[in-house]
Scaffold this motif. Structure first.
Motif, PDB file in Angstrom:
ATOM      1  N   GLN A 138      -5.490  29.178  14.239  1.00  0.00           N
ATOM      2  CA  GLN A 138      -5.920  28.581  12.971  1.00  0.00           C
ATOM      3  C   GLN A 138      -6.653  27.266  13.228  1.00  0.00           C
ATOM      4  N   LEU A 139      -7.557  27.279  14.178  1.00  0.00           N
ATOM      5  CA  LEU A 139      -8.250  26.056  14.572  1.00  0.00           C
ATOM      6  C   LEU A 139      -9.444  25.786  13.652  1.00  0.00           C
ATOM      7  N   PRO A 140      -9.675  24.525  13.282  1.00  0.00           N
ATOM      8  CA  PRO A 140     -10.882  24.194  12.541  1.00  0.00           C
ATOM      9  C   PRO A 140     -12.111  24.362  13.437  1.00  0.00           C
ATOM     10  N   PRO A 141     -13.287  24.518  12.860  1.00  0.00           N
ATOM     11  CA  PRO A 141     -14.493  24.764  13.667  1.00  0.00           C
ATOM     12  C   PRO A 141     -14.843  23.609  14.601  1.00  0.00           C
ATOM     13  N   GLN A 142     -14.288  22.425  14.356  1.00  0.00           N
ATOM     14  CA  GLN A 142     -14.575  21.285  15.238  1.00  0.00           C
ATOM     15  C   GLN A 142     -13.928  21.443  16.609  1.00  0.00           C
ATOM     16  N   VAL A 143     -12.903  22.297  16.727  1.00  0.00           N
ATOM     17  CA  VAL A 143     -12.277  22.534  18.035  1.00  0.00           C
ATOM     18  C   VAL A 143     -13.164  23.500  18.816  1.00  0.00           C
ATOM     19  N   LYS A 144     -13.595  23.068  19.986  1.00  0.00           N
ATOM     20  CA  LYS A 144     -14.574  23.834  20.756  1.00  0.00           C
ATOM     21  C   LYS A 144     -13.987  24.524  21.985  1.00  0.00           C
ATOM     22  N   ALA A 145     -12.800  24.096  22.419  1.00  0.00           N
ATOM     23  CA  ALA A 145     -12.220  24.700  23.621  1.00  0.00           C
ATOM     24  C   ALA A 145     -10.753  24.311  23.734  1.00  0.00           C
ATOM     25  N   MET A 146     -10.018  25.119  24.515  1.00  0.00           N
ATOM     26  CA  MET A 146      -8.617  24.834  24.841  1.00  0.00           C
ATOM     27  C   MET A 146      -8.464  24.856  26.356  1.00  0.00           C
ATOM     28  N   ILE A 147      -7.639  23.920  26.871  1.00  0.00           N
ATOM     29  CA  ILE A 147      -7.333  23.899  28.303  1.00  0.00           C
ATOM     30  C   ILE A 147      -5.818  23.778  28.454  1.00  0.00           C
ATOM     31  N   PRO A 148      -5.086  24.911  28.378  1.00  0.00           N
ATOM     32  CA  PRO A 148      -3.635  24.891  28.582  1.00  0.00           C
ATOM     33  C   PRO A 148      -3.314  24.974  30.077  1.00  0.00           C
ATOM     34  N   ILE A 149      -2.454  24.083  30.539  1.00  0.00           N
ATOM     35  CA  ILE A 149      -2.172  23.935  31.971  1.00  0.00           C
ATOM     36  C   ILE A 149      -0.683  24.151  32.213  1.00  0.00           C
ATOM     37  N   VAL A 150      -0.350  24.931  33.218  1.00  0.00           N
ATOM     38  CA  VAL A 150       1.044  25.280  33.573  1.00  0.00           C
ATOM     39  C   VAL A 150       1.918  25.405  32.321  1.00  0.00           C
ATOM     40  N   THR A 151       1.554  26.349  31.481  1.00  0.00           N
ATOM     41  CA  THR A 151       2.238  26.533  30.201  1.00  0.00           C
ATOM     42  C   THR A 151       2.053  27.963  29.733  1.00  0.00           C
ATOM     43  N   GLU A 152       2.710  28.292  28.635  1.00  0.00           N
ATOM     44  CA  GLU A 152       2.527  29.613  28.030  1.00  0.00           C
ATOM     45  C   GLU A 152       2.940  29.581  26.573  1.00  0.00           C
ATOM     46  N   GLU A 295     -11.061  18.074  36.333  1.00  0.00           N
ATOM     47  CA  GLU A 295     -12.386  18.614  36.629  1.00  0.00           C
ATOM     48  C   GLU A 295     -12.760  19.719  35.648  1.00  0.00           C
ATOM     49  N   GLU A 296     -11.780  20.522  35.259  1.00  0.00           N
ATOM     50  CA  GLU A 296     -12.040  21.583  34.290  1.00  0.00           C
ATOM     51  C   GLU A 296     -12.295  20.995  32.904  1.00  0.00           C
ATOM     52  N   ALA A 297     -11.612  19.912  32.567  1.00  0.00           N
ATOM     53  CA  ALA A 297     -11.868  19.250  31.287  1.00  0.00           C
ATOM     54  C   ALA A 297     -13.303  18.747  31.218  1.00  0.00           C
ATOM     55  N   ILE A 298     -13.848  18.367  32.360  1.00  0.00           N
ATOM     56  CA  ILE A 298     -15.226  17.866  32.395  1.00  0.00           C
ATOM     57  C   ILE A 298     -16.221  19.022  32.400  1.00  0.00           C
ATOM     58  N   SER A 299     -16.092  19.941  33.381  1.00  0.00           N
ATOM     59  CA  SER A 299     -17.105  20.986  33.544  1.00  0.00           C
ATOM     60  C   SER A 299     -17.028  22.044  32.442  1.00  0.00           C
ATOM     61  N   PHE A 300     -15.832  22.362  31.978  1.00  0.00           N
ATOM     62  CA  PHE A 300     -15.640  23.399  30.969  1.00  0.00           C
ATOM     63  C   PHE A 300     -15.536  22.793  29.573  1.00  0.00           C
ATOM     64  N   GLY A 301     -14.609  21.839  29.404  1.00  0.00           N
ATOM     65  CA  GLY A 301     -14.355  21.293  28.078  1.00  0.00           C
ATOM     66  C   GLY A 301     -15.521  20.509  27.512  1.00  0.00           C
ATOM     67  N   LEU A 302     -16.082  19.577  28.291  1.00  0.00           N
ATOM     68  CA  LEU A 302     -17.202  18.774  27.794  1.00  0.00           C
ATOM     69  C   LEU A 302     -18.425  19.637  27.519  1.00  0.00           C
ATOM     70  N   ALA A 303     -18.642  20.631  28.377  1.00  0.00           N
ATOM     71  CA  ALA A 303     -19.794  21.514  28.147  1.00  0.00           C
ATOM     72  C   ALA A 303     -19.687  22.191  26.788  1.00  0.00           C
ATOM     73  N   HIS A 304     -18.541  22.811  26.511  1.00  0.00           N
ATOM     74  CA  HIS A 304     -18.391  23.489  25.224  1.00  0.00           C
ATOM     75  C   HIS A 304     -18.428  22.491  24.061  1.00  0.00           C
ATOM     76  N   ALA A 305     -17.854  21.303  24.261  1.00  0.00           N
ATOM     77  CA  ALA A 305     -17.876  20.295  23.192  1.00  0.00           C
ATOM     78  C   ALA A 305     -19.299  19.843  22.883  1.00  0.00           C
ATOM     79  N   ASN A 306     -20.158  19.898  23.891  1.00  0.00           N
ATOM     80  CA  ASN A 306     -21.553  19.477  23.699  1.00  0.00           C
ATOM     81  C   ASN A 306     -22.471  20.646  23.381  1.00  0.00           C
ATOM     82  N   GLY A 307     -21.891  21.829  23.183  1.00  0.00           N
ATOM     83  CA  GLY A 307     -22.681  22.973  22.743  1.00  0.00           C
ATOM     84  C   GLY A 307     -23.473  23.668  23.820  1.00  0.00           C
ATOM     85  N   VAL A 308     -23.051  23.503  25.079  1.00  0.00           N
ATOM     86  CA  VAL A 308     -23.752  24.177  26.170  1.00  0.00           C
ATOM     87  C   VAL A 308     -22.758  25.017  26.973  1.00  0.00           C
ATOM     88  N   GLU A 309     -23.277  26.002  27.688  1.00  0.00           N
ATOM     89  CA  GLU A 309     -22.423  26.835  28.516  1.00  0.00           C
ATOM     90  C   GLU A 309     -22.058  26.093  29.799  1.00  0.00           C
TER      91      GLU A 309
END
Length: 525
Positions: A138-152, A295-309
């Protein structure tokens, strides 16, 4: 100084800036009138409009802010770090995991309304990752990515299985959250950890919380009294939400992490649904890993937050232990790995051919329980260790292949079928896979436990071990251990059929492993 220390410890590249500021004590209103406190980390040059990493934590915002918010705020984010309900200044009462969906959704509503926040990335490990799954459908459209770490998505429920009750991790966590706001808690933690370890020997276990830190804990009492199927845990399990996640997800786990099976299950749901998801699993424990999440927050998260792959990579990246190398795969489990049975035999060997029927026996005494050594634990002794002392015990059986004349690579789900009986109706079967090096040292790879009833008649103990990616090298041997416990990782089976929470009597048992069809099943390339 803290920035340089974190950079070296996590082996991170230098940040964009080390000059960050913290806006402390933001009040986030919940629908019931309770206010939760949050800190906003950002570059001093200004954070307005930068992508926002949202981190929700039950562990406070001080040290955890330095460890998790600072590295992101130095590398392109502003970070909102919030204390969950009932802890570290936030209002209300802390009821672990039960309140995170409602409070998480309200926090997102608040964050979306802030003029300085636009694109949002959900980030965090363990509990801080579980709270992401609580709201993920139920995420609002402003959420662009999730990075769950050692969790479930179901978190503690694996520990509360009726057929294999974990003890050390949920009990230790209950002590942690019950003591973390006491004066000088961090300085006293080494002493508290020793008290907690002693308390795990308490009989009955329902008195162990008082033995550990002097007071009753509702959470500890509940984990001892209620197994995973109990209505007490209603609202804990968010696994039914995973299939409905539409934002890209980058899931990061460890081969010796306590939540790995559930994390892989969540990824497979996303994968099977065709969602945008990728998986990284390293040679890590729950508390010991490198800078990969940042590193994943930068390469993956920031990319999606900025609208790029983000830069292209395979959907699954696994560290293959033994080979000691990162490898890319198209899926989990990877294709081209087929189940292969290695049979236990009376001569202590492990062979692809089923042996003639025979038996071996050992005596298990819960008053002197088979100890947990390395493996999947929260303690500092987690991970790969030499199992020599464990395997020298009379209550541990071992079975080994001849020296391998070629590499054997195992990647995927591992299980065992052990035909077993006991002199008592109630017993546990613990199975561990090990790598024996040319020097004769036995290194644990993965393991698992199942509890049996009706064990006084032979039956097949179906044991699910932790998944793995491991290359057994030429010149090494594959070994399997069979025992009846790994204490205190798993609660002792008293042998009486009583609840492990209230049992005060411990019965020793003669255990029998039946050969012929007993085997470990390894996914081999």
């Amino acid at each position: 100084m803290i920035s340089h220390l974190i950079e070296r410890m996590m082996k991170l590249p230098p940040p964009v800036t080390r000059n960050v500021v913290v806006q402390k004590g933001l009040r986030v209103p919940m629908p019931d009138g309770v206010e939760l406190l949050a800190d906003r980390w950002m570059p001093r040059s200004g954070g307005d409009g930068l992508p926002t990493a949202l981190i929700r934590s039950p562990y406070g915002r001080g040290m955890f802010g330095q460890m998790f918010a600072r590295p992101l705020a130095e590398r392109g984010y502003q970070v909102v770090m919030q204390s969950v309900r009932g802890g570290f200044g936030s209002g209300g009462t802390f009821d672990p995991m039960r309140q995170e969906r409602a409070d998480g959704l309200a926090t997102l509503d608040w964050l979306v309304s802030q003029p300085w926040s636009d694109a949002i990335v959900l980030y965090g490990l363990s509990y801080l990752g579980h709270v992401q799954w609580a709201v993920a459908d139920q995420l609002p459209p402003q959420v662009k990515a999730m990075i769950p770490i050692v969790t479930e998505s179901a978190l503690t429920l694996e520990f509360l299985r009726s057929d294999g009750m974990s003890l050390e991790t949920p009990f230790g966590w209950g002590v942690l959250v019950g003591t973390q706001e006491q004066p000088l808690a961090m300085l006293r933690k080494p002493f508290q950890d020793k008290k907690t370890a002693r308390a795990l020997h308490t009989l009955p276990l329902v008195e162990a919380d008082v033995a550990a830190f002097g007071q009753r804990s509702d959470y500890i009492q509940d984990i001892l009294a209620h197994d995973a199927g109990s209505a007490r845990w209603e609202g804990f399990d968010h696994s039914d939400r995973v299939a409905d996640v539409t934002v890209p997800v980058s899931s990061i786990g460890g081969w010796y992490d306590i939540f790995l099976p559930g994390q892989l299950r969540d990824f497979k749901v996303l994968q099977d649904k065709g969602r945008s998801a990728r998986l990284t699993v390293g040679p890590w424990t729950h508390t010991n890993f490198d800078g990969t999440p940042v590193e994943e927050a930068i390469s993956f998260g920031l990319a999606h937050a900025n609208g790029v792959e983000p830069p292209h990579r395979a959907p699954v990246r696994l560290y293959v232990m033994g080979q000691e190398a990162w490898r890319d795969f198209p899926s989990w489990p990877p294709p081209d790995y087929s189940p292969r049975r290695f049979h236990l035999s009376a001569s202590g060997t492990l062979t692809p051919d089923a042996p003639e029927s025979s038996v071996d026996t050992y005596r298990y005494d819960p008053a002197d329980p088979t100890p947990a050594v390395g493996g999947v634990r929260l303690s500092g002794t987690a991970g790969r260790v030499d199992n020599a002392a464990l395997e020298a015990r009379a209550d541990v059986l071992t079975y080994s292949t001849p020296v391998l004349d070629q590499d054997v690579e195992v990647v995927g789900e591992v299980s065992a079928e052990i035909w077993f009986s006991s002199s008592l109706p109630h017993a546990d079967v613990f199975v561990r896979l090990c790598d024996v090096d040319p020097e004769g040292r036995s290194w644990n790879v993965c393991d698992g436990l199942v509890s049996l009833t009706g064990a006084d008649e032979p039956q097949c103990a179906a044991v699910t071990l932790w998944p793995t990616a491991y290359r057994f090298k030429r010149g090494h041997r594959i070994r399997v251990q069979v025992s009846s416990g790994a204490f205190p990782r798993y609660a002792r089976n008293p042998g009486t059929g009583e609840s492990r929470a209230t049992a005060t009597k411990l019965l020793a048992a003669d255990q029998t492993v039946h050969y012929g069809q007993s085997a470990i099943i390894l996914p081999v390339h």
